[in-house]
Design a protein around this motif. Structure first.
Motif, PDB file in Angstrom:
ATOM      1  N   ALA A 284      47.820  36.192  32.430  1.00 41.67           N
ATOM      2  CA  ALA A 284      48.881  37.006  33.035  1.00 41.67           C
ATOM      3  C   ALA A 284      48.771  37.060  34.554  1.00 41.67           C
ATOM      4  O   ALA A 284      47.673  37.107  35.115  1.00 41.67           O
ATOM      5  N   LEU A 285      49.926  37.072  35.207  1.00 44.92           N
ATOM      6  CA  LEU A 285      50.031  37.263  36.645  1.00 44.92           C
ATOM      7  C   LEU A 285      50.925  38.477  36.867  1.00 44.92           C
ATOM      8  O   LEU A 285      52.109  38.452  36.529  1.00 44.92           O
ATOM      9  N   ILE A 286      50.350  39.542  37.393  1.00 44.91           N
ATOM     10  CA  ILE A 286      51.074  40.798  37.591  1.00 44.91           C
ATOM     11  C   ILE A 286      51.477  40.901  39.062  1.00 44.91           C
ATOM     12  O   ILE A 286      50.618  40.790  39.947  1.00 44.91           O
ATOM     13  N   LYS A 287      52.760  41.125  39.316  1.00 41.64           N
ATOM     14  CA  LYS A 287      53.248  41.288  40.683  1.00 41.64           C
ATOM     15  C   LYS A 287      53.809  42.695  40.839  1.00 41.64           C
ATOM     16  O   LYS A 287      54.543  43.174  39.961  1.00 41.64           O
ATOM     17  N   GLY A 288      53.457  43.341  41.945  1.00 44.59           N
ATOM     18  CA  GLY A 288      53.897  44.716  42.134  1.00 44.59           C
ATOM     19  C   GLY A 288      54.283  45.021  43.567  1.00 44.59           C
ATOM     20  O   GLY A 288      53.839  44.354  44.500  1.00 44.59           O
ATOM     21  N   VAL A 289      55.101  46.048  43.729  1.00 41.36           N
ATOM     22  CA  VAL A 289      55.487  46.531  45.050  1.00 41.36           C
ATOM     23  C   VAL A 289      55.402  48.058  45.046  1.00 41.36           C
ATOM     24  O   VAL A 289      55.826  48.714  44.083  1.00 41.36           O
ATOM     25  N   VAL A 290      54.830  48.598  46.106  1.00 41.57           N
ATOM     26  CA  VAL A 290      54.673  50.044  46.250  1.00 41.57           C
ATOM     27  C   VAL A 290      55.478  50.502  47.461  1.00 41.57           C
ATOM     28  O   VAL A 290      55.384  49.920  48.546  1.00 41.57           O
ATOM     29  N   THR A 291      56.285  51.549  47.276  1.00 37.06           N
ATOM     30  CA  THR A 291      56.979  52.208  48.378  1.00 37.06           C
ATOM     31  C   THR A 291      56.513  53.658  48.414  1.00 37.06           C
ATOM     32  O   THR A 291      55.673  54.075  47.609  1.00 37.06           O
ATOM     33  N   GLN A 292      57.076  54.424  49.312  1.00 40.64           N
ATOM     34  CA  GLN A 292      56.706  55.833  49.412  1.00 40.64           C
ATOM     35  C   GLN A 292      57.024  56.590  48.128  1.00 40.64           C
ATOM     36  O   GLN A 292      56.341  57.551  47.780  1.00 40.64           O
ATOM     37  N   THR A 293      58.024  56.122  47.403  1.00 44.84           N
ATOM     38  CA  THR A 293      58.484  56.876  46.225  1.00 44.84           C
ATOM     39  C   THR A 293      58.026  56.322  44.884  1.00 44.84           C
ATOM     40  O   THR A 293      57.984  57.057  43.899  1.00 44.84           O
ATOM     41  N   SER A 294      57.681  55.017  44.811  1.00 45.24           N
ATOM     42  CA  SER A 294      57.388  54.469  43.479  1.00 45.24           C
ATOM     43  C   SER A 294      56.495  53.236  43.548  1.00 45.24           C
ATOM     44  O   SER A 294      56.317  52.626  44.610  1.00 45.24           O
ATOM     45  N   LEU A 295      55.941  52.908  42.380  1.00 45.24           N
ATOM     46  CA  LEU A 295      55.291  51.619  42.145  1.00 45.24           C
ATOM     47  C   LEU A 295      56.067  50.920  41.045  1.00 45.24           C
ATOM     48  O   LEU A 295      56.348  51.517  39.998  1.00 45.24           O
ATOM     49  N   GLU A 296      56.421  49.674  41.275  1.00 42.29           N
ATOM     50  CA  GLU A 296      57.056  48.852  40.250  1.00 42.29           C
ATOM     51  C   GLU A 296      56.261  47.558  40.120  1.00 42.29           C
ATOM     52  O   GLU A 296      55.959  46.911  41.123  1.00 42.29           O
TER      53      GLU A 296
END
Length: 442
Positions: free
Chosen positions: A91-103
């Motif tokens: 698996a390769l997990i890609k994520g992005v974090v902002t001030q309001t959320s993690l996706e």
């Protein structure tokens, strides 16, 4: 000779503590600043500093001395967002974090190449998952999570990330083993294993099966079901730990081992017969088929939950009581098999502290010394002369324990308490020392 070896060790010290490159744990050491980074992450979240909190948390997951050629976790910090990528086996997990959320998401497979049965399987799996969900987007099956950062803590990040990583890896392994592997997405990070290594390991597997089968000749017809069980289970555990198969071969081995321990009405003789039949199937496996079951990859999360040392000590106690029983009944053959089985089973079944994992791996090395010699390791034991490399074994014990003694005051180097009279005495003294290790934190 021993004085010379000791002087040589002083002037040519071995590198301190490395993670074993075998088994299904992480083949690297945990971050030495893991606890500090975790605490800094928690403090940042309390102050509302979301991006710094995530940066500290993700940094705590970075391993030390990883044998994989590329990073298992990359972090890119921007002004308003943080991007990360982590590897967990297939698996390769890609994520992005902002001030309001993690996706975060993992691409699993092309929907058009999947049988309807596997799609139904994904729907059923949704009910078993706590944080992540399967979905279909632009022709791809994905596994994804979304976290709200309003009340985020390091603990609230760790478990969802671990769930998506472990389950994305599991599902891609499942598809690769049971369906069309070409349907899988995001597999460029997977490394092939050199063919000469594949062939060498295949030959060792066949040799181990043949040796185990021959050792049981004359026992199978008698009432020796316990001896047979230990022999077959130790063999399968050894294949799984040292050769590290994947896909269908790994699934079948796990089913056979776990099936033996199921609390059902099946007789031990019938369970042994199942194990014996499976070993015949491994013997008959063509070399080319065997080669398709292996690859190399990095891992961010351990698939095991950390076990309490009391659990490990209780298992060792129970196993050593069986050794005593067989000794009292003059069944000497099975004693060395049980000693070998103990370390392999603990490595297979429990999440271990890095020091304990290194120590149990040391025991495996001694009992399968020809394999490790072929892998380029310095032998710890010579089965022909029956002589131990006492200096190197003592060094390995020290390097497994000393890095952790400042955190666990009860830990101490026990190398002077090992009995090197023979393999059985070595194992008995070794396990008694392992059992009494103290992992109480300062």
């Amino acid at each position: 000779m021993k004085l010379f070896e000791t002087l040589k060790a002083w002037f040519n010290p071995l590198p301190m503590h490395r993670a074993p490159r075998y088994g299904r744990g992480i083949h690297a050491l945990p971050n030495s600043e893991e606890r500090e980074l975790f605490e800094r992450s928690s403090a940042a979240f309390i102050d509302g500093d979301i991006l710094n909190g995530y940066t500290f948390f993700l940094s705590s997951l970075l391993h030390q001395k990883c044998s994989y050629p590329s990073e298992h976790l990359t972090i890119e910090r921007g002004e308003d967002a943080l991007h990360f990528t982590l590897i967990q086996g297939y698996a390769l997990i890609k994520g992005v974090v902002t001030q309001t959320s993690l996706e975060a998401y993992a691409d699993i497979a092309l929907s058009s190449k999947l049988h309807v049965a596997i799609k139904r399987h994904f729907l059923e799996r949704d009910f078993q998952l706590t944080y992540c969900r399967f979905s279909e987007e632009n022709g791809a099956i994905k596994l994804s999570i979304r976290l709200d950062n309003a009340t985020i803590t390091p603990q609230k990040i760790f478990y969802p990330l671990r769930e998506i990583a472990l389950n994305a890896d599991f599902e891609k392994e499942f598809i690769a083993g049971e369906f069309d592997e070409s349907a899988l997405l995001e597999t460029d990070h997977i490394l092939t294993i050199p063919r000469e290594k594949i062939d060498r390991h295949y030959d060792f597997m066949q040799q181990w099966i043949k040796e185990t089968t021959q050792s049981l000749i004359g026992l199978l017809s008698n009432d020796n079901t316990g001896m047979t069980s230990f022999s077959y289970l130790a063999l399968l555990l050894q294949i799984d730990y040292l050769l590290l198969p994947h896909k269908k071969m790994a699934k079948n081995i796990a089913e056979k081992i776990n099936g033996y321990f199921m609390d059902d009405e099946k007789l031990t003789e019938d369970k042994n017969a199942d194990l014996e039949q499976f070993l015949r199937e491994l013997t008959a496996m063509e070399r080319e088929t065997y080669a398709t079951q292996f690859y190399d990859s990095a891992y961010t999360f351990s698939p095991f939950d950390q076990a309490m040392h009391d659990e490990i000590a209780a298992f060792i106690d129970e196993s050593l009581s069986k050794v005593r029983w067989y000794k009292n009944n003059r069944s000497n053959y099975v004693i060395s098999v049980i000693y070998r089985y103990i370390s392999l089973y603990i490595l297979y079944n429990y999440g271990l502290h890095p020091s304990l994992r290194a120590l149990l791996h040391l025991h495996v090395e001694i009992y399968v010394c020809d394999f490790f010699k072929a892998e380029g390791e310095t032998p710890l034991y010579d089965p022909h002369t029956k002589i131990f490399n006492e200096t190197l074994i003592a060094q390995r014990i020290r390097e497994s324990i000393e890095p952790y003694m400042s955190r666990y005051k009860g830990l101490s180097d026990f190398s002077e308490h090992i009995n090197y009279a023979d393999l059985d005495h070595f194992s008995q003294s070794f396990y008694l020392q392992i059992k009494n290790l103290d992992y109480t934190e300062v």
